[in-house]
Design an enzyme around this catalytic site. Structure first.
Site, PDB file in Angstrom:
ATOM      1  N   HIS A  96       6.017   5.840  -7.891  1.00 49.80           N
ATOM      2  CA  HIS A  96       6.247   7.222  -7.449  1.00 49.80           C
ATOM      3  C   HIS A  96       6.080   7.231  -5.930  1.00 49.80           C
ATOM      4  CE1 HIS A  96       5.116  11.489  -6.873  1.00 49.80           C
ATOM      5  NE2 HIS A  96       5.639  11.737  -8.062  1.00 49.80           N
ATOM      6  N   LYS A 100      -1.762  17.047 -15.088  1.00 49.49           N
ATOM      7  CA  LYS A 100      -0.915  16.317 -16.041  1.00 49.49           C
ATOM      8  C   LYS A 100      -1.671  16.019 -17.339  1.00 49.49           C
ATOM      9  CE  LYS A 100       1.747  14.036 -12.402  1.00 49.49           C
ATOM     10  NZ  LYS A 100       3.016  14.760 -12.325  1.00 49.49           N
TER      11      LYS A 100
HETATM   12  N1  PLP Z   1       2.075   9.082  -9.533  1.00 47.53           N
HETATM   13  C1  PLP Z   1       2.863   9.289 -10.584  1.00 47.53           C
HETATM   14  C2  PLP Z   1       3.248   8.130 -11.448  1.00 47.53           C
HETATM   15  C3  PLP Z   1       3.313  10.576 -10.875  1.00 47.53           C
HETATM   16  O1  PLP Z   1       4.106  10.786 -11.921  1.00 47.53           O
HETATM   17  C4  PLP Z   1       2.923  11.638 -10.033  1.00 47.53           C
HETATM   18  C5  PLP Z   1       3.413  13.011 -10.268  1.00 47.53           C
HETATM   19  O2  PLP Z   1       4.450  13.225 -10.842  1.00 47.53           O
HETATM   20  C6  PLP Z   1       2.078  11.360  -8.954  1.00 47.53           C
HETATM   21  C7  PLP Z   1       1.672  10.081  -8.731  1.00 47.53           C
HETATM   22  C8  PLP Z   1       1.630  12.440  -8.018  1.00 47.53           C
HETATM   23  O3  PLP Z   1       0.768  13.314  -8.667  1.00 47.53           O
HETATM   24  P1  PLP Z   1       0.290  14.654  -7.951  1.00 47.53           P
HETATM   25  O4  PLP Z   1       1.531  15.350  -7.493  1.00 47.53           O
HETATM   26  O5  PLP Z   1      -0.422  15.397  -9.034  1.00 47.53           O
HETATM   27  O6  PLP Z   1      -0.594  14.274  -6.836  1.00 47.53           O
END
Ligand code: PLP
Length: 416
Positions: free
Chosen positions: A132, A235
């Site tokens: 991500h 999540k």
């Molecule tokens: N990492 C992964 C694999 C994710 O799916 C996400 C959010 O979709 C994130 C990091 C980032 O999470 P956040 O936006 O809650 O900080």
């Protein structure tokens, strides 16, 4: 459902679970809501909503500062939430649990506080092709500042990591391995324990992005042996604006704070400041107390239901959905790894993912269309965007049928 009732039966009562989520019981565009966007954020059970309400109705105060009763109650609830997160991750100590805004902030904190002092010119940070953006950009920024190099472990056509390339890429200059436990764009469950062990043998610090793993599987940071593990509350059926960074205590002691301010100090004078011990060293300012209370309720909810049972339920949904979607003509699955969490990503020949998402919304089905904050994954598969259905603990086989019926409609309308 009470603990006792759950202990007596291994039957997964999805309708009982759904009754705990008020938001699910509504119509969208004249159809019963089918919420399949859990990878982006999950819905909240009443227990979480009530815990936040109760905190503000009865206990609201600032933490760690006051001597009055409400301050003591707020502090106790906040620190109990830390202990709940410790149990959830099986960390050795609650002092290894740092409250942050979410996975993104957690990774930035590690990049700034731990990696930056460690990296010299020519050193390397190893990530993977399926990360991500939250687990790419902070490393890029730190590498640029420190004159370090970002290396990338590639994935194959199925969306599995090419493990045979690991030794080639994790060399003498590699200081950090940062990888996702579960890919949000592909659903792949990575063999993180194996990679952590291989990295540790080489003295590499390991950072695991658990944003997509925490809602779907038991996590044991001691068994994994990682140095850092991050996840987001929203999540895992908790509120937004709260997340957890686990760090092994020896590293946290060495790590530099990310922000300065109140709460994170032992002593301040104009000449110098002595920092508090972890975790407080990393929690400058008034924290998200209500968020932590809500997160604790969410983790308790998930733990009571049992992540093993949740995982079995979601695997059944994933298998059924994979079979059903594959049976449709002109649909290509993106991400067919052998080990997957409840994420099904696909493209329909000749139809833009956003059109799929819009038509599905008319049918009451909430799915995600776009690059999923994983542009390198899109590049790998030669697509601009994909459509993603992601399952949660309250989804049903009937909702998978609604997904498939919606996709048939998309194909009919778009002539695909
Ligand atoms: N990492 C992964 C694999 C994710 O799916 C996400 C959010 O979709 C994130 C990091 C980032 O999470 P956040 O936006 O809650 O900080």
């Amino acid at each position: 459902m009470s603990d006792a009732a759950l202990a007596q039966t291994d039957v997964y009562d999805v309708e009982g679970v759904r009754a705990d989520f008020p938001i699910l019981h509504q119509e969208v565009n004249g159809h019963p809501l089918v919420y399949l966007d859990n990878g982006a954020t999950s819905q909240k059970p009443r227990a979480v909503i009530d815990a936040i309400g109760s905190y503000y109705l009865h206990d609201n105060s600032n933490v760690h500062r006051g001597v009055h009763t409400l301050a003591a109650r707020a502090t106790e609830s906040f620190e109990q939430a830390r202990t709940r997160a410790q149990t959830f991750l099986n960390a050795e100590s609650s002092k290894e649990i740092i409250f942050v805004r979410g996975t993104t902030e957690a990774i930035n904190l590690v990049a700034r506080g731990c990696a930056a002092p460690l990296l010299n010119t020519g050193d390397e940070v190893l990530i993977t092709e399926m990360e991500h953006h939250s687990n790419i950009v902070p490393w890029q920024m730190i590498c640029k500042e420190q004159g370090a190099q970002l290396r990338v472990l590639p994935i194959d056509e199925r969306g599995e990591l090419m493990l045979e390339k690991f030794d080639e890429l994790a060399g003498a200059r590699t200081r950090i391995l940062a990888l996702t436990h579960v890919s949000n764009a592909l659903g792949t469950i990575n063999p993180v324990a194996e990679l952590i062990a291989r990295a540790r043998d080489k003295g590499i610090v390991t950072v695991i992005d658990g944003a997509q793993a925490a809602p779907h599987m038991n996590i044991d940071v001691q068994a994994l042996g990682c140095d850092f593990y991050a996840f987001s509350g929203h999540k895992v059926y908790g509120p937004t604006g709260i997340g957890v960074l686990y760090g092994r205590m020896p590293l946290l002691r060495e790590m530099q704070p990310y922000e300065g301010g109140g709460e994170m100090i032992r002593k301040v004078s104009f000449e110098e400041t002595l920092y508090a011990e972890p975790p407080h060293k990393f929690e400058a300012g008034t924290p998200n107390i209500a968020g932590a209370v809500g997160l604790a309720a969410a983790l308790e909810y998930v733990d009571t239901l049992g992540l093993d049972r949740i995982a079995r339920h979601e695997q059944a949904l994933l298998e059924y959905a994979t079979r059903s979607v594959k049976a449709l003509d002109g649909i290509r699955l993106i991400g067919t790894a052998r080990a997957k969490a409840g994420i099904l990503t696909f493209i329909i020949d000749g139809v833009h993912a956003h059109d799929v998402g819009t038509i599905m919304d008319h049918e009451g089905v909430a799915i995600r269309a776009g690059h999923h904050c994983a542009m390198p994954v899109m590049k790998k598969y030669g697509v601009a965007a994909t459509t993603r259905a992601s399952f949660g603990l309250y989804n049903t086989l009937q909702e998978v049928d609604a997904l498939v019926a919606g996709l048939r409609k998309v194909k009919e309308i778009m002539g695909a």
